[in-house]
Write an enzyme that holds these catalytic residues in place. Structure first.
Site, PDB file in Angstrom:
ATOM      1  N   ALA A  60       0.831  -1.201   0.000  1.00  0.00           N
ATOM      2  CA  ALA A  60       0.000   0.000   0.000  1.00  0.00           C
ATOM      3  C   ALA A  60       0.866   1.252   0.000  1.00  0.00           C
ATOM      4  O   ALA A  60       2.053   1.214   0.308  1.00  0.00           O
ATOM      5  CB  ALA A  60      -0.909  -0.005   1.231  1.00  0.00           C
ATOM      6  N   GLY A  99      -0.429  -5.810  -0.553  1.00  0.00           N
ATOM      7  CA  GLY A  99      -1.361  -5.616  -1.650  1.00  0.00           C
ATOM      8  C   GLY A  99      -0.757  -5.980  -2.988  1.00  0.00           C
ATOM      9  O   GLY A  99      -1.469  -6.365  -3.921  1.00  0.00           O
ATOM     10  N   GLU A 102      -1.312  -9.532  -3.324  1.00  0.00           N
ATOM     11  CA  GLU A 102      -2.751  -9.734  -3.530  1.00  0.00           C
ATOM     12  C   GLU A 102      -3.145  -9.425  -4.970  1.00  0.00           C
ATOM     13  O   GLU A 102      -4.038 -10.080  -5.529  1.00  0.00           O
ATOM     14  CB  GLU A 102      -3.546  -8.881  -2.541  1.00  0.00           C
ATOM     15  CG  GLU A 102      -3.480  -9.445  -1.118  1.00  0.00           C
ATOM     16  CD  GLU A 102      -4.230  -8.620  -0.098  1.00  0.00           C
ATOM     17  OE1 GLU A 102      -5.075  -9.178   0.617  1.00  0.00           O
ATOM     18  OE2 GLU A 102      -3.960  -7.401  -0.021  1.00  0.00           O
ATOM     19  N   GLU A 122       1.217  -8.000   6.405  1.00  0.00           N
ATOM     20  CA  GLU A 122       0.232  -7.182   7.131  1.00  0.00           C
ATOM     21  C   GLU A 122       0.216  -7.455   8.624  1.00  0.00           C
ATOM     22  O   GLU A 122      -0.143  -6.572   9.412  1.00  0.00           O
ATOM     23  CB  GLU A 122      -1.169  -7.414   6.547  1.00  0.00           C
ATOM     24  CG  GLU A 122      -1.394  -6.778   5.188  1.00  0.00           C
ATOM     25  CD  GLU A 122      -0.909  -7.626   4.030  1.00  0.00           C
ATOM     26  OE1 GLU A 122      -1.133  -7.245   2.883  1.00  0.00           O
ATOM     27  OE2 GLU A 122      -0.281  -8.693   4.283  1.00  0.00           O
TER      28      GLU A 122
END
Length: 687
Positions: A60, A99, A102, A122
């Protein structure tokens, strides 16, 4: 930030958001637009998502943390990728974290360069993956492999990812070309993004995951994200994918709002900040460290030598005589033996590490070392004698470090003719386990010597925190305030088990009385006598010959070598008698009162440490206490905790206590008083 082009029949979306291609709102929008454009183009059969630079996507955009979310939201972008009518393949040329991984998981296929790293970190932010990581990764590689990846937060290599089935291919050449070839294959056979889910999510995998989950929950110790991670992964076995995604998102958003999770995020960013050394820029290069020497083969010196051996650096362990040297080497071998028995170290690795430690008698053995760390008895005369000798034998440019916990580094350096090379490297016991390293920076030391100590600390697997010179530096200076607070509470009416219960309830593994018994009460007693300080209760216990666990008795009783203490009626009677002798009418204290009286003086001392420049930032103090003194990470550290309580509340409590017992030392420090009056917290202070 996302360039779109078509190569043959494959659309290429290239992320270009230096330095790490973070998933900013602009990047998310660019990816969504690229998928939409590719699906609308009849000449395109597949899509490749690639990136420039050394990172595929490192996660992020941290500049967006704490701000309102901006559309398009990452889960929506990933849904668009997964639901694309045309297969999407990730071309991973560098790290794919959080992310970023992901995004890759949402794709229909993944190709990576051999040097790539993939992970979901995370957990280190007090969170869990919130854009499908807990749902897609277990379905792709199995929960028993996916859960440990998310629990540790550590990335895995491309080779490991290929073995797990996370990657379709690892290449050493053109990763974009390889991804395009795979994309065309997928376009031909129509494989979906979760094609492996049925074969991976077996009953055996479920059972293996539950074993790992049970072990993780036992160690969670107040961490909110670990139970959330367990529940999210567990849902893979009981919920359809779409419902699992909603469940994951709910857990993620609950963590975002959780105060404990916020504290863990503070710790994460504080660790990033602590790596920045004030007034030392990247142009200052550390000196090369190819070999080391450690003076003193006791528990601390042996542990420090193990740190070097574990990191692959040859080290000479030096003593004044053969007997203590043999004892030290035997102790090290025994610790390695335990690791072998537990399965955390192979016999071959044990042999290699022991081979890197060379035992020697006499300081001349330090002559060729690039760094020498003194870990001798905590007395100034002893340390000055050692450094006088080192000055004569150590090679020019060698870094000379003292492991002192309290003593003045310039006074030690004055025993040499090279103060520019002398600094403090304060390891914490057991040195081969504890992560904190206080790098003590006296005014005379050269910048590259400090840079060397910090770089070395990281290589040894430590979290180095640069602190100023001053009695007790940061950690022990604040610890002394807690120790004094413990003595005041004992005299005023609290008993050892009540004080310890307050801190254990707060999240510490041990309270101050049990901790003192474990370390040995004679350590603090010796230090107090050297400085002319009295502690009526602790001194009386030591004078009775009760020195803690090693004598079977201290604040508590330890019958037959027990590791857990029992209440001692005789010690409690002694405490009551001392109160009477001092004319103190004992009273009971609530757990909340005990906690405030233990922690408020620490915060006050932390404020003084910041005023004096001994610590550069409030977060530095928090990191010292988390990694050196087992402050619960989900409490964020003493300065973060104080902000949560309110500095005005703490200032008022200190003023009341100072007036109650007539001790001006408890009055709020000027910085604390100022911040409280302005309605501010420590968080706004900059180093």
């Amino acid at each position: 930030m996302v360039r779109y082009e078509v190569r043959g029949r494959v659309a290429l979306a290239t992320i270009d958001n230096p330095p790490v291609n973070a998933l900013s709102a602009a990047v998310r929008a660019g990816l969504a637009e690229a998928i939409q454009q590719a699906n609308a183009d009849g000449a395109v059969v597949a899509v490749v998502i690639a990136a420039t630079g050394k990172a595929f996507i490192a996660g992020a955009d941290i500049s967006e943390f704490g701000k309102p979310s901006v559309a398009p939201f990452l889960p929506d972008v990933l849904d668009a990728i997964t639901n694309s009518r045309k297969p999407v393949v990730a071309a991973i040329q560098g790290v794919a974290l959080g992310g970023g991984l992901e995004v890759a998981l949402a794709c229909h296929g993944r190709v990576a360069l051999a040097g790539a790293k993939l992970g979901l970190p995370e957990i280190k932010l007090g969170l869990i993956p919130g854009a499908g990581g807990t749902q897609r990764l277990p379905r792709l590689i199995g929960a028993a492999k996916a859960f440990p990846m998310m629990l540790s937060g550590e990335p895995i290599s491309a080779g490991q990812a290929l073995e797990y089935g996370l990657l379709d291919e690892v290449v050493s050449g053109d990763v974009v070309a390889a991804a395009a070839r795979l994309a065309e294959v997928l376009a031909a056979d129509g494989r979906g993004p979760l094609a492996h889910a049925i074969e991976r999510l077996t009953e055996a995998d479920h059972e293996a995951f539950e074993v790992l989950a049970g072990e993780a929950l036992k160690k969670a110790e107040g961490m909110p994200n670990v139970p959330a991670l367990v529940e999210a992964v567990r849902s893979v076995f009981r919920l359809p994918f779409e419902e699992g995604m909603k469940f994951e998102r709910r857990l993620f958003l609950e963590l975002v709002a959780d105060e404990r999770s916020r504290a863990l995020r503070h710790v994460f960013f504080a660790e990033r900040e602590v790596a920045k050394i004030p007034s030392i820029g990247p142009e200052v290069q550390p000196r090369g460290i190819q070999s080391a020497a450690v003076i003193g083969a006791g528990t601390m010196g042996g542990g420090i030598a193990m740190c070097f051996a574990n990191a692959g650096i040859p080290v000479t362990l030096i003593e004044t005589a053969q007997a203590p040297l043999d004892n030290g080497m035997n102790r090290i071998a025994a610790i390695y033996d335990i690791s072998v028995q537990r399965g955390s170290l192979t016999p071959e690795a044990r042999a290699q590490r022991l081979k890197r430690i060379t035992p020697a008698v006499g300081l001349t053995a330090a002559a060729t070392a690039d760094i020498v760390i003194e870990a001798a008895f905590e007395e100034m005369s002893v340390k000055r004698d050692i450094f006088t000798g080192l000055d004569k034998v150590a090679k020019p440019g060698a870094v000379l470090a003292s492991n002192t916990s309290y003593l003045d580094i310039p006074a030690i350096a004055a025993a040499t003719k090279r103060p520019q090379d002398v600094l403090g490297m304060h390891f914490f016991s057991p040195a081969n386990v504890m992560k904190l390293l206080e790098v003590v920076r006296p005014k005379e030391v050269a910048a590259d010597a400090i840079a060397t100590a910090v770089a070395l600390g990281r290589k040894l697997g430590k979290v180095p925190v640069v602190v100023g010179n001053g009695f007790g530096f940061v950690g022990n200076r604040m610890l002394e305030q807690r120790t004094r607070a413990t003595e005041r509470l004992l005299v005023a009416g609290a008993l050892p088990h009540e004080i310890d219960a307050a801190l254990v309830g707060f999240g510490f593994k041990m309270g101050p009385c049990a901790m003192a018994d474990l370390a040995g009460l004679d350590i603090g007693w010796r230090s107090r006598k050297a400085r002319g300080i009295k502690a009526a209760v602790a001194d009386a216990i030591c004078e009775a010959g009760w020195l803690g666990q090693k004598t079977g008795r201290g604040f508590y009783l330890y019958p037959q070598g027990a590791r857990t203490g029992q209440r001692d009626p005789e010690v409690e009677a002694l405490i009551v008698r001392i109160s009477a002798e001092k004319g103190v009418t004992r009273r009971s204290f609530s757990q909340e009162e005990i906690l405030a009286r233990l922690l408020d003086p620490m915060v006050n001392e932390g404020a003084r440490i910041l005023e004096e420049g001994i610590a550069s930032r409030p977060g530095d103090i928090d990191i010292v206490w988390i990694h050196g003194y087992n402050w619960p990470a989900w409490r964020g550290g003493p300065m973060f905790w104080a902000d949560g309580v309110g500095l005005d509340v703490i200032a008022k409590r200190l003023e009341a206590q100072a007036a109650e017992i007539g001790d001006k030392a408890l009055e709020p420090a000027p910085l604390l008083k100022q911040l409280a009056a302005e309605g501010r917290g420590f968080a706004g202070l900059k180093g």
